[in-house]
Design a protein around this motif. Structure first.
Motif, PDB file in Angstrom:
ATOM      1  N   THR A 390       0.830  -1.199   0.000  1.00 19.80           N
ATOM      2  CA  THR A 390       0.000   0.000   0.000  1.00 19.80           C
ATOM      3  C   THR A 390       0.868   1.254   0.000  1.00 19.80           C
ATOM      4  O   THR A 390       0.513   2.268  -0.599  1.00 19.80           O
ATOM      5  CB  THR A 390      -0.912   0.022   1.241  1.00 19.80           C
ATOM      6  N   ALA A 391       2.036   1.179   0.657  1.00 21.51           N
ATOM      7  CA  ALA A 391       2.937   2.328   0.671  1.00 21.51           C
ATOM      8  C   ALA A 391       3.544   2.586  -0.693  1.00 21.51           C
ATOM      9  O   ALA A 391       4.048   3.683  -0.952  1.00 21.51           O
ATOM     10  CB  ALA A 391       4.046   2.111   1.702  1.00 21.51           C
ATOM     11  N   SER A 392       3.483   1.595  -1.572  1.00 20.63           N
ATOM     12  CA  SER A 392       4.080   1.726  -2.905  1.00 20.63           C
ATOM     13  C   SER A 392       3.053   2.071  -3.970  1.00 20.63           C
ATOM     14  O   SER A 392       3.378   2.037  -5.166  1.00 20.63           O
ATOM     15  CB  SER A 392       4.784   0.414  -3.284  1.00 20.63           C
ATOM     16  N   LEU A 393       1.829   2.405  -3.585  1.00 19.89           N
ATOM     17  CA  LEU A 393       0.777   2.632  -4.586  1.00 19.89           C
ATOM     18  C   LEU A 393       1.124   3.728  -5.599  1.00 19.89           C
ATOM     19  O   LEU A 393       0.834   3.563  -6.794  1.00 19.89           O
ATOM     20  CB  LEU A 393      -0.552   2.937  -3.891  1.00 19.89           C
ATOM     21  N   PRO A 394       1.748   4.852  -5.207  1.00 20.79           N
ATOM     22  CA  PRO A 394       2.125   5.829  -6.239  1.00 20.79           C
ATOM     23  C   PRO A 394       3.095   5.237  -7.266  1.00 20.79           C
ATOM     24  O   PRO A 394       2.972   5.507  -8.464  1.00 20.79           O
ATOM     25  CB  PRO A 394       2.777   6.959  -5.429  1.00 20.79           C
ATOM     26  N   MET A 395       4.035   4.442  -6.811  1.00 25.03           N
ATOM     27  CA  MET A 395       4.984   3.811  -7.726  1.00 25.03           C
ATOM     28  C   MET A 395       4.289   2.768  -8.599  1.00 25.03           C
ATOM     29  O   MET A 395       4.557   2.664  -9.804  1.00 25.03           O
ATOM     30  CB  MET A 395       6.115   3.162  -6.929  1.00 25.03           C
ATOM     31  N   ILE A 396       3.386   1.995  -8.004  1.00 23.59           N
ATOM     32  CA  ILE A 396       2.636   1.004  -8.778  1.00 23.59           C
ATOM     33  C   ILE A 396       1.826   1.699  -9.871  1.00 23.59           C
ATOM     34  O   ILE A 396       1.784   1.244 -11.017  1.00 23.59           O
ATOM     35  CB  ILE A 396       1.733   0.178  -7.845  1.00 23.59           C
ATOM     36  N   ARG A 397       1.191   2.807  -9.525  1.00 22.20           N
ATOM     37  CA  ARG A 397       0.407   3.530 -10.537  1.00 22.20           C
ATOM     38  C   ARG A 397       1.297   4.035 -11.664  1.00 22.20           C
ATOM     39  O   ARG A 397       0.916   3.997 -12.843  1.00 22.20           O
ATOM     40  CB  ARG A 397      -0.325   4.715  -9.888  1.00 22.20           C
ATOM     41  N   LYS A 398       2.491   4.495 -11.340  1.00 22.83           N
ATOM     42  CA  LYS A 398       3.396   5.022 -12.360  1.00 22.83           C
ATOM     43  C   LYS A 398       3.882   3.923 -13.293  1.00 22.83           C
ATOM     44  O   LYS A 398       3.963   4.105 -14.511  1.00 22.83           O
ATOM     45  CB  LYS A 398       4.592   5.686 -11.674  1.00 22.83           C
ATOM     46  N   LEU A 399       4.191   2.760 -12.737  1.00 21.31           N
ATOM     47  CA  LEU A 399       4.747   1.676 -13.544  1.00 21.31           C
ATOM     48  C   LEU A 399       3.676   0.823 -14.203  1.00 21.31           C
ATOM     49  O   LEU A 399       3.869   0.329 -15.327  1.00 21.31           O
ATOM     50  CB  LEU A 399       5.639   0.782 -12.674  1.00 21.31           C
ATOM     51  N   PHE A 400       2.550   0.624 -13.524  1.00 19.89           N
ATOM     52  CA  PHE A 400       1.521  -0.299 -14.009  1.00 19.89           C
ATOM     53  C   PHE A 400       0.151   0.381 -13.967  1.00 19.89           C
ATOM     54  O   PHE A 400      -0.705   0.035 -13.133  1.00 19.89           O
ATOM     55  CB  PHE A 400       1.515  -1.578 -13.160  1.00 19.89           C
TER      56      PHE A 400
END
Length: 549
Positions: A390-400
């Motif tokens: 959940t803490a990585s959601l901004p990164m997940i949105r950017k990559l995927f």
């Protein structure tokens, strides 16, 4: 013995080696370390001396320094099994069992009758949840030395973890016949009693062990966790809570050098730093890196997130029973991107500036990691279960950008209590559960960041409430299947068989292999012990619509 660098005992390398070896022969390891340290300070370098000093540093929790010395020793003596074994043991002690295994493999390659190497490799495999491979190693150790109690104890531990009570008792009895009060064997017997709901029997197994002075801190922590479970099973909640607290305090002390060093960012600090960054963002073009984002091998891509102990394992194994779904359980698939983007302010800025070409490199690295960890995602809906992502959601949105997010949710009071009670394998996240108030503050910080991300990021997400999952399993999983793009099938119901087939290694493995069980409201039994943290959790109880009483 007080030897300085100028002492005649270490005027030459050969004299230092002889003196250190003689101290080891006598069992006087402290004197051996003193001799070895003085020799190294005098510029007299030898693999054995390096190994001895590394042993001392390892005992002080200075793992990086110990590793540097052992790496140098290995350069000097690449075929010395004492060095390869010591490196493997160091990696294991430092909490890196996967890195330890190749070192034990090298040791076994040099001497396949090295009993300790087989046993230590088995321990590492067991830590990784690879119980069948661990059992093979323990069996080899017993085969090489039928009077080696640790081998039988390892077999009893593996059997207990998979719920084979008979085998656990059989192997534990053999270990205890060779070494009375063997910690791992006693703990395996106690686990077998807990599985049989013989809580008094489990307590009876553990009390003599905990009263003994001959128990190392790690084994004592494990025994305290089991004792807490035995007391909980007898509804002696105050005593159980005290035992959970003692267990967690022991784990905190054991792992303080890894996760609580001055100047090292804790996971709570990490989450709060990301929250501050996310709160301070202005307008962001999240689509800048979207080109080529759907080029992965999977027919669909899903991240299953949610705070630990929120029902992610149950939901994952239900969906993994679908023939068109491939699920991967808590593997570091985002490791490359985490290191590149989340470590500091400069990395976060690189994330914001990422273009499609840069994103493609990290997408390729991600799918490579998936394959390395056994994810057969080609042509299927791929579910990446990572409760802490959940803490990585901004990164997940950017990559995927096309990925869908399944979010598991459960009563915050049950979640925090369960995290405090559970003897997790230690990492930066689970270290936050070594104190009740610490766990509550961590939950509050993670939920604050998660809710902001779900509200503000352009992502497709679907909430799965644990209450509804256990009350209306078919309806809840039908909705989840629709969200991830597959039709519901009967196989979704057989989550227990799916978990056994997949050899689930998470902390919820035992629960998910049993019939559906509603664990809601457990916190009420511990209401008095939770009073300190209820004000921290109450806003989330209200926000998520749970019964305040």
């Amino acid at each position: 013995m007080n030897i300085s660098a100028g002492d005649p005992a270490i005027r030459s390398l050969s004299e230092a080696v002889v003196a250190a070896r003689e101290a080891v022969r006598r069992g006087d390891w402290l004197s051996a370390a003193t001799i070895a340290e003085a020799a190294l300070a005098a510029g007299l370098e030898d693999p054995m001396l390096l190994n001895i000093v590394a042993w001392r540093l390892e005992g002080e929790g200075q793992y990086m320094a110990a590793g540097s010395l052992l790496s140098r020793a290995l350069e000097l003596a690449p075929s010395d099994i004492r060095i390869t074994f010591a490196l493997g043991r160091l990696y294991k002690t430092a909490g890196h069992p996967r890195e330890a295994i190749p070192m034990f493999d090298d040791t076994i390659r040099l001497d396949d009758r090295f009993v300790l190497a087989w046993r230590e490799k088995g321990v590492c495999l067991e830590m990784l949840g690879e119980s069948e491979a661990a059992e093979t190693c323990y069996r080899r150790a017993v085969e090489l030395d039928p009077r080696y109690p640790d081998g039988f104890a390892g077999l009893s531990s593996v059997a207990a973890q998979r719920g084979d009570v008979g085998a656990a008792r059989e192997h534990a009895a053999k270990a205890l016949a060779l070494k009375p009060l063997h910690s791992a064997a006693v703990c395996a017997l106690a686990t077998a009693d807990l599985l049989d709901h013989d809580y008094g029997g489990a307590e009876g197994q553990l009390r003599p062990l905990l009263a003994s002075d001959d128990v190392n801190p790690q084994d004592r922590a494990v025994a305290l966790s089991l004792l807490a479970g035995a007391l909980d099973g007898q509804d002696r909640c105050a005593e159980a809570f005290a035992a959970y607290g003692a267990c967690k305090a022991a784990y905190a002390q054991l792992n303080a050098n890894r996760f609580a060093k001055l100047g090292v960012e804790t996971h709570l600090g990490f989450v709060r730093r990301l929250s501050d960054w996310f709160d301070g963002l202005g307008a962001v073009d999240w689509s800048a890196a979207d080109a080529g984002a759907d080029s992965g091998p999977a027919a669909g891509h899903v991240f299953l997130v949610g705070y630990p102990r929120s029902g992610t394992t149950l939901l994952e194994n239900a969906l993994a029973g679908h023939p068109d779904v491939c699920a991967l359980e808590e593997k570091p698939t985002l490791e490359d991107a985490d290191r590149a983007f989340l470590g500091d302010a400069a990395g976060l800025q690189r994330l914001l500036d990422l273009d499609s070409a840069g994103a493609a490199e990290f997408r390729d690295a991600y799918w490579r990691r998936v394959r390395e960890h056994g994810g057969a995602a080609d042509g299927k809906v791929f579910i990446d279960k990572s409760p802490t992502a959940t803490a990585s959601l901004p990164m997940i949105r950017k990559l995927f950008p096309g990925a869908r997010i399944l979010v598991a949710r459960r009563d915050p009071r049950d979640v925090v209590l369960s995290c405090f009670r559970q003897p997790f394998k230690m990492n930066a996240v689970t270290y936050e559960f070594t104190g009740l108030e610490r766990a509550a503050c961590h939950y509050d910080a993670v939920m604050t960041l998660t809710e902001a991300c779900l509200r503000l990021l352009p992502i497709q997400h679907h909430l799965v409430d644990y209450r509804r999952l256990v009350a209306d399993f078919d309806g809840t999983t039908r909705d989840a299947c629709t969200f991830i793009g597959v039709d519901w099938t009967e196989g979704v119901r057989d989550f227990g068989a799916t978990a056994r087939r997949r050899n689930v290694a998470s902390s919820s493995a035992r629960q998910v292999q049993r019939p559906l069980y509603d664990g809601s409201g457990q916190w009420r039994r511990y209401r008095a012990q939770l009073e300190l943290v209820l004000p921290i959790l109450e806003p989330w109880v209200q926000r998520f619509g749970f019964d305040p009483s």
